[in-house]
Design a protein around this motif. Structure first.
Motif, mmCIF file in Angstrom:
data_model
loop_
_atom_site.group_PDB
_atom_site.id
_atom_site.type_symbol
_atom_site.label_atom_id
_atom_site.label_comp_id
_atom_site.label_asym_id
_atom_site.label_seq_id
_atom_site.Cartn_x
_atom_site.Cartn_y
_atom_site.Cartn_z
ATOM 1 N N ASP A 126 0.795 -1.232 0.000
ATOM 2 C CA ASP A 126 0.000 0.000 0.000
ATOM 3 C C ASP A 126 0.825 1.279 0.000
ATOM 4 O O ASP A 126 0.289 2.349 -0.232
ATOM 5 C CB ASP A 126 -0.903 0.033 1.245
ATOM 6 C CG ASP A 126 -1.910 -1.093 1.251
ATOM 7 O OD1 ASP A 126 -2.476 -1.390 0.184
ATOM 8 O OD2 ASP A 126 -2.125 -1.677 2.333
ATOM 9 N N SER A 146 -2.523 9.753 -2.426
ATOM 10 C CA SER A 146 -3.631 9.163 -3.188
ATOM 11 C C SER A 146 -3.319 9.276 -4.672
ATOM 12 O O SER A 146 -3.164 10.388 -5.178
ATOM 13 C CB SER A 146 -4.937 9.905 -2.915
ATOM 14 O OG SER A 146 -5.314 9.822 -1.575
ATOM 15 N N LEU A 201 -4.275 9.848 -8.193
ATOM 16 C CA LEU A 201 -5.462 10.468 -8.780
ATOM 17 C C LEU A 201 -5.746 9.966 -10.181
ATOM 18 O O LEU A 201 -6.899 9.840 -10.573
ATOM 19 C CB LEU A 201 -5.303 11.991 -8.793
ATOM 20 C CG LEU A 201 -5.110 12.638 -7.422
ATOM 21 C CD1 LEU A 201 -4.878 14.133 -7.584
ATOM 22 C CD2 LEU A 201 -6.311 12.375 -6.525
#
Length: 149
Positions: free
Chosen positions: A64, A139, A141
């Protein structure tokens, strides 16, 4: 090689689903399955389509943590040397020589921050690395698998 509209559409379909049948692709681009096969074969022969692969979501496999690591190398470090060493780290999924202050950029995945810290420490200890600078991805995008044609 210049691509016509049909070649571009075939590539878009394959990028979305690399397992699409020639018949399915043909229905999308208004060609017969044999005509699609001929075009795909031609695109492969000319190197436009370099191959077919599986796209794995690193997060789904437990990796992750994503980062980009800039390498600032000692003088006389070749791209081949950077590549040779980068390939020994399974966490490094891409490596580039770049313009700007850094000499190279590594794209790194890890299972967590401790794993990333260990990998970063090992990369930093490479004899040709003077220093590193890291950017962690919070994150993603947008990820594209192909250029917009």
């Amino acid at each position: 090689m210049t691509l016509d509209d049909i070649d571009s559409r075939i590539i878009r379909v394959l990028t979305t689903d690399g397992r699409a049948s020639y018949g399915t692709i043909g229905a999308e681009v208004n060609l017969s399955a044999p005509a699609v096969k001929r075009r795909v074969d031609r695109l492969r022969a000319r190197g436009v389509i370099a191959g077919f692969t599986v796209r794995v979501d690193p997060g789904a496999t437990g990796w992750d943590t994503e980062a980009y690591v800039e390498l600032f190398c000692n003088r006389r470090t070749s791209g081949e040397e950077i590549l040779r060493r980068a390939q020994t780290y399974p966490e490094v999924v891409e490596a580039f020589t770049v313009t700007g202050d850094a000499d190279a950029l590594l794209h790194v995945f890890a299972s967590d921050m401790h794993h990333f810290e260990r990998v970063l420490s090992e990369i930093s200890a490479e004899p040709f690395v003077a220093r590193t600078r890291s950017v962690l991805v919070l994150s993603p995008l947008l990820r594209r698998e192909f250029l917009t044609m």
